[in-house]
Design an enzyme around this catalytic site. Sequence first.
Site, PDB file in Angstrom:
ATOM      1  N   LYS A   1      19.578 -23.460 -34.031  1.00 46.20           N
ATOM      2  CA  LYS A   1      19.629 -23.123 -35.568  1.00 46.20           C
ATOM      3  C   LYS A   1      21.164 -23.586 -36.133  1.00 46.20           C
ATOM      4  O   LYS A   1      21.349 -23.681 -37.004  1.00 46.20           O
ATOM      5  CB  LYS A   1      19.338 -21.834 -35.712  1.00 46.20           C
ATOM      6  CG  LYS A   1      17.883 -21.719 -35.669  1.00 46.20           C
ATOM      7  CD  LYS A   1      17.394 -20.140 -36.256  1.00 46.20           C
ATOM      8  CE  LYS A   1      15.787 -20.229 -36.006  1.00 46.20           C
ATOM      9  NZ  LYS A   1      15.237 -20.178 -34.476  1.00 46.20           N
TER      10      LYS A   1
HETATM   11  C1  PLP Z   1      14.024 -20.669 -34.108  1.00 42.17           C
HETATM   12  C2  PLP Z   1      13.753 -21.079 -32.610  1.00 42.17           C
HETATM   13  C3  PLP Z   1      12.700 -21.873 -32.273  1.00 42.17           C
HETATM   14  C4  PLP Z   1      11.617 -22.196 -33.312  1.00 42.17           C
HETATM   15  O1  PLP Z   1      12.083 -23.167 -34.291  1.00 42.17           O
HETATM   16  P1  PLP Z   1      11.039 -23.211 -35.553  1.00 42.17           P
HETATM   17  O2  PLP Z   1      12.012 -24.152 -36.445  1.00 42.17           O
HETATM   18  O3  PLP Z   1      10.860 -22.140 -36.195  1.00 42.17           O
HETATM   19  O4  PLP Z   1       9.929 -24.059 -35.229  1.00 42.17           O
HETATM   20  C5  PLP Z   1      12.823 -22.186 -30.975  1.00 42.17           C
HETATM   21  N1  PLP Z   1      13.441 -21.747 -30.107  1.00 42.17           N
HETATM   22  C6  PLP Z   1      14.761 -20.876 -30.621  1.00 42.17           C
HETATM   23  C7  PLP Z   1      15.844 -20.729 -29.258  1.00 42.17           C
HETATM   24  C8  PLP Z   1      14.803 -20.668 -31.952  1.00 42.17           C
HETATM   25  O5  PLP Z   1      15.742 -19.885 -32.227  1.00 42.17           O
END
Ligand code: PLP
Length: 463
Positions: free
Chosen positions: A110
């Site tokens: 993120k």
């Molecule tokens: C948020 C997250 C995801 C999922 O991502 P999306 O964009 O919601 O599909 C997968 N792995 C981790 C570690 C995350 O923090």
Amino acid sequence: MRYISTRGGIEPIGFSDAVMMGLADDGGLLLPKSLPRVERTWVNRWKNLSYQHLAHEIFSLFIDDLPGTVLEDLIETSYATFRHAQVTPITPRGDLYILELFHGPTLAFKDVALQFLGNVFDVLLQQRSAVMNIVGATSGDTGSAAIYGVRGKERINIFILHPEGRVSPIQKLQMTTVADPNVFNIAVRGTFDDAQAIVKELFGDLRFKEQYHLGAVNSINWARVLAQVVYYVYAWLKLHSRGFASVDFAVPTGNFGDIFAGYVAKRLLPEGLINRLVLATNTNDILARFVTSGHYSKGRVSATISPSMDIQVASNFERYLYYLRGEDPARVRADMEHFNATGSLDLSPLHEVVSRDFVARSVTEEETLATIREFYQQHQYLLDPHTAVGVRAGLEFRDPGRPMICLATAHPAKFGEAVRKAIGRDPELPPALAGLKEEDSRCRVLDADIEQIKTYIMENART
Ligand SMILES: *Cc1c(COP(=O)(O)O)cnc(C)c1O
């Protein structure tokens, strides 16, 4: 580039306004009026670019209301916080390629989007002589990534609510040890759902929202999707220079944000260069069921060892639906009304179209743990549980002769408990996490009571 709403209810706006709007005013999601597609010759021009320069090339196709030098600075600043020179390096392991997205400040993917979004907000608020108070609820990963995206920014204060005692010790420390005076952590005496409900209510109070300039950083912001498109293209270019014509991607998915960025990348590159996208979910499998059957229907959320994907209603799904419905906002609006009323949507007549771009698999807890264990034994490489979900599905759908690129969305040390369950010992803590325990932490504990939280925000808001 102008932006429109999936529900057709707003006049086209520029990138800057789209970022500031977040959710479209008509309740839809913002998308570019038309998706650009680049020529094959561009690929040659792009192949030796650094991550940052490639980001600039791609962003320039979608952003025409920021001067080029401003955009360059934004990109430079956003990725200078990453610990790896390539930002998102790719490493071959066995039959797979692992695309490491966790070298940012909070060790999860993120950061790629939220470092950029924080800096974009900063620039736009300066241009507009405005301020913003970001309010959000987190069950773990998003909170710290959002805090690191805006820490120290002069025109922004950030308030992150988390359920007291219900986030992992590392996740809590990652949020509460940030000493910048614009960061406010609130531990709510309640569950994540309580915290989330309070945030929703605050945004629903339009007078409060306007008076205190509330802003959101959730995954529906277009700038987040756009930032994520870059690493798909970057990874493709790396494999292209090793002689491969086309690739597949395996993506662990919750909100359909990351994998939607993959879909945009697939349409951005010449036809066939990205062959297909493997959508991987944990047992919260609404999206996997949609891809395999065409039925999009809500189930009950269950807690798993990959908690950042414990989601049943995927907030970015509507963006894909828009393309599936032939870019017809009236159909999207009708679909979403139907889904909100009934909790399900029958898209099975379009299943054939979905299958051209996606395959899917949901992965059980046992399979996730076994994948962590086996991958470690075979390749001396530790996967975090989210990444393991993608790897499990990636292995299943791999075509010999075509590289399968698996997105590694978090560093394994962030999810030590699951790793210990899988291999019988704790993962090594990287310096960024090991040092946290010694730092002072700051957090205000409040009841799950909207008035208490409102008062706290009013007392500390940037005005
Ligand atoms: C948020 C997250 C995801 C999922 O991502 P999306 O964009 O919601 O599909 C997968 N792995 C981790 C570690 C995350 O923090």
